[in-house]
Scaffold this active site. Structure first.
Site, PDB file in Angstrom:
ATOM      1  N   SER A 156       0.812  -1.218   0.000  1.00  0.00           N
ATOM      2  CA  SER A 156       0.000   0.000   0.000  1.00  0.00           C
ATOM      3  C   SER A 156       0.843   1.265   0.000  1.00  0.00           C
ATOM      4  O   SER A 156       0.532   2.228  -0.706  1.00  0.00           O
ATOM      5  CB  SER A 156      -0.934   0.007   1.218  1.00  0.00           C
ATOM      6  OG  SER A 156      -1.744  -1.135   1.240  1.00  0.00           O
ATOM      7  N   HIS A 214       0.670   4.674   4.628  1.00  0.00           N
ATOM      8  CA  HIS A 214      -0.015   5.324   3.514  1.00  0.00           C
ATOM      9  C   HIS A 214       0.420   6.782   3.396  1.00  0.00           C
ATOM     10  O   HIS A 214       0.729   7.269   2.296  1.00  0.00           O
ATOM     11  CB  HIS A 214      -1.527   5.271   3.722  1.00  0.00           C
ATOM     12  CG  HIS A 214      -2.098   3.890   3.685  1.00  0.00           C
ATOM     13  ND1 HIS A 214      -3.444   3.635   3.888  1.00  0.00           N
ATOM     14  CD2 HIS A 214      -1.518   2.682   3.468  1.00  0.00           C
ATOM     15  CE1 HIS A 214      -3.660   2.341   3.795  1.00  0.00           C
ATOM     16  NE2 HIS A 214      -2.500   1.740   3.551  1.00  0.00           N
TER      17      HIS A 214
END
Length: 253
Positions: A156, A214
């Site tokens: 991610s 993230h």
């Protein structure tokens, strides 16, 4: 005696026909796959090669016996107090489950192929690995400051880096969500929304997702698209010399 021989001969003939049919089927499947692979662009093949590594690691998680799962955890999960550095990289190819893997691979293909088309596979791979490592480092710092020793895995962070870079390189583009395919979101607005949600997640301690990873990946993508690329190409010889010096020093030790 003749009847038994006849049955054996008949069985051998059927077995031979079955073997020929299987061989022909596998050959046809291979030809179809190679023809399909040849139809992909160089950029698509490069991104799919990285996707294949992710799929391979996921298969290892599923196929490794329970008594050996600790080896997978050591190699492909990163924990802030483990004193192991290399999982900061290898954990970016590791995923918890099919949905985690599926969403990430769709996003990787969506943002990776355009990046690869614009900058080449080598630059794409360098960006993916750099964003992955830096997002792992951002996750590590956040967990150290909050006292959390949970493992980190997933691509991610690297994908959010690609997303941030793509959003600034193509500010007029739109983002279509998988679960809301009829709605298009301006990609810059989506970028601001992602940053806000992940920043809030870090502050409030949300633990469903690795918001620090993230946010770190997105920050790297934004920085690289805004200043980092120009800085790198202006100083890449100095960077290469520095890397060579570090490599030489390590080899001597």
């Amino acid at each position: 005696g003749r009847s038994r021989t006849g049955r054996n001969a008949g069985g051998d003939a059927v077995g031979g026909q079955l073997a020929d049919a299987v061989s022909e089927g596998l050959t046809s499947l291979w030809d179809m796959m190679t023809e399909r692979w040849a139809g992909y662009s160089e950029s698509e093949r490069g991104v799919m090669a990285v996707m294949a590594v992710n799929l391979g690691v996921f298969a290892l998680w599923r196929l490794t016996p329970l008594r050996l799962q600790y080896l997978m955890r050591r190699a492909f999960t990163h924990k802030p107090f483990s004193r192991r550095v290399y999982p900061m990289l290898t954990s970016t190819f590791s995923h918890y489950g099919p949905m985690h893997l599926g969403f990430n691979m769709v996003a990787l293909y969506s943002f990776g192929v355009p990046y690869c088309q614009e900058h080449g596979f080598e630059q794409f791979l360098a960006f993916y690995l750099s964003a992955g490592v830096l997002s792992s480092y951002g996750s590590l710092l956040h967990k150290v400051f909050t006292g959390l020793n949970a493992p980190s895995i997933g691509a991610s962070g690297a994908i959010f880096g690609l997303f941030g870079s793509h959003a600034l390189a193509h500010p007029d583009a739109s983002l279509v969500l998988i679960f809301l395919p009829i709605y298009e979101i301006p990609i810059v607005g989506a970028l601001y929304g992602v940053i806000a949600v992940d920043a809030l997640g870090c502050v409030l301690g949300w633990r469903v997702l690795d918001h620090a990873a993230h946010l770190s990946g997105t920050a790297f993508g934004v920085w690289f698209a805004t200043w980092g690329r120009d800085w790198y190409f202006a100083h890449r010889q100095k960077v290469a010399n520095c890397v060579q010096h570090v490599r030489t020093t390590v080899m001597k030790v």
